[in-house]
Design a protein around this motif. Structure first.
Motif, PDB file in Angstrom:
ATOM      1  N   LEU A 156       0.822  -1.209   0.000  1.00  0.00           N
ATOM      2  CA  LEU A 156       0.000   0.000   0.000  1.00  0.00           C
ATOM      3  C   LEU A 156       0.859   1.263   0.000  1.00  0.00           C
ATOM      4  O   LEU A 156       0.493   2.269  -0.616  1.00  0.00           O
ATOM      5  N   ALA A 157       2.008   1.212   0.696  1.00  0.00           N
ATOM      6  CA  ALA A 157       2.900   2.370   0.695  1.00  0.00           C
ATOM      7  C   ALA A 157       3.477   2.621  -0.691  1.00  0.00           C
ATOM      8  O   ALA A 157       3.554   3.771  -1.155  1.00  0.00           O
ATOM      9  N   LEU A 158       3.875   1.553  -1.373  1.00  0.00           N
ATOM     10  CA  LEU A 158       4.394   1.698  -2.730  1.00  0.00           C
ATOM     11  C   LEU A 158       3.315   2.205  -3.669  1.00  0.00           C
ATOM     12  O   LEU A 158       3.553   3.113  -4.487  1.00  0.00           O
ATOM     13  N   VAL A 159       2.120   1.664  -3.566  1.00  0.00           N
ATOM     14  CA  VAL A 159       1.018   2.112  -4.423  1.00  0.00           C
ATOM     15  C   VAL A 159       0.714   3.586  -4.164  1.00  0.00           C
ATOM     16  O   VAL A 159       0.485   4.361  -5.105  1.00  0.00           O
ATOM     17  N   ALA A 160       0.718   4.000  -2.892  1.00  0.00           N
ATOM     18  CA  ALA A 160       0.458   5.404  -2.579  1.00  0.00           C
ATOM     19  C   ALA A 160       1.514   6.307  -3.207  1.00  0.00           C
ATOM     20  O   ALA A 160       1.198   7.376  -3.753  1.00  0.00           O
ATOM     21  N   ALA A 161       2.784   5.896  -3.135  1.00  0.00           N
ATOM     22  CA  ALA A 161       3.855   6.706  -3.719  1.00  0.00           C
ATOM     23  C   ALA A 161       3.734   6.760  -5.236  1.00  0.00           C
ATOM     24  O   ALA A 161       4.025   7.798  -5.859  1.00  0.00           O
TER      25      ALA A 161
END
Length: 297
Positions: A156-161
């Motif tokens: 989710l952190a990668l997708v948000a970035a």
């Protein structure tokens, strides 16, 4: 070779039910959630200057604000998308706040099977919009904003970035969960009871609402067309994790696209080590590395 602390943790964790067990169903999901929350409540809780629950654009979040905070860290917890919440990760959120010196906004995103993809990344988007629009009024230093996630939270952190280029000054991805196709050789080479290939497959099946979702780059971010827009990124890897292959492949692709990436493989470690300093000495080492990385960007 597995670290002795990893061997002990596997023996401890394997005593409970596995989502890969035949017949594992909704009642089991509820029981695992209840037990995890009860166990987390027995963890030592470091004091933090301010801790409060907030409604971030309709998404429940918990703030941990240390005295003198000089930035904000969006924390997206792990748990295979299905498990975990702000309560299970409260002790780790406190450690993150105290080690990094940043306010920590832990996002209580919706979970499958009740709320499959794209509920979780949409909730992260809503929390980020709230942080941008109302974070300063809530006493948060928003000029320096980073994102961190472990396992499913690393996804989710990668997708948000990727969804919000330029929003973060750094990203920390702790053994991120990335590839529903399980293409890496590590799914055979490192299959163990910390996270088995069968368990990983079950998590993806819960998260995806349709088979087509498993090919969507917001669910499977290794399918992203480019990683060039990412901020400086730290990828922390456990040596004996089924995810190690896809995590190293992510780091390779970030570098190939011209991004700044640091990769650290923790020898002897297994999936889940990062959140359990009472079981793993390497957990504090990884927190210290993440804090140092965030101070340097």
């Amino acid at each position: 070779m597995l670290h002795p602390q990893a061997e002990q943790a596997i023996a401890l964790w394997s005593a409970g039910p596995s989502c890969a067990d035949p017949g594992f169903g909704p009642a089991d999901v509820a029981e695992v959630r209840r037990a995890a929350l009860a166990e987390a409540g027995r963890e030592p809780m470091e004091p933090v200057d301010r801790v409060e629950d907030v409604d971030a654009g309709g998404v429940r979040c918990r703030l941990h604000v240390p005295a003198g905070a000089d930035g904000t860290l969006v924390f997206l917890h792990g748990g295979g998308f299905v498990f975990g919440e702000v309560g299970t990760h409260d002790a780790q959120s406190r450690r993150l706040a105290n080690r990094t010196g940043r306010a920590v906004l832990t996002v209580d995103y919706r979970r499958p099977p009740e709320h499959p993809f794209p509920a979780a990344p949409d909730d992260v988007d809503a929390a980020l919009a709230w942080l941008r629009d109302a974070g300063a009024a809530a006493g948060l230093p928003t000029a320096r904003l980073a994102v961190l996630g472990d396992s499913a939270g690393g996804n989710l952190a990668l997708v948000a970035a990727l969804r919000h280029p330029g929003a973060f000054d750094a990203a920390v991805l702790v053994y991120p969960f990335l590839d529903p196709e399980q293409q890496a050789a590590s799914y055979d080479e490192q299959d163990n009871e910390a996270l088995s290939a069968a368990e990983a497959r079950w998590y993806w099946q819960q998260y995806a609402a349709t088979p087509d979702d498993l090919r969507h780059p917001d669910l499977a971010p290794l399918r992203a067309s480019s990683f060039a827009g990412l901020p400086p990124t730290l990828v922390q890897v456990a040596e004996h994790d089924v995810l190690v292959g896809e995590d190293l492949e992510l780091a390779r692709r970030i570098a190939a696209d011209g991004g700044t990436v640091r990769t650290t493989t923790y020898p002897g470690m297994i999936h889940g080590f990062w959140r359990h300093p009472q079981l793993f000495d390497a957990a504090e080492q990884a927190l210290a590395e993440a804090a140092d990385f965030l101070r340097g960007v």
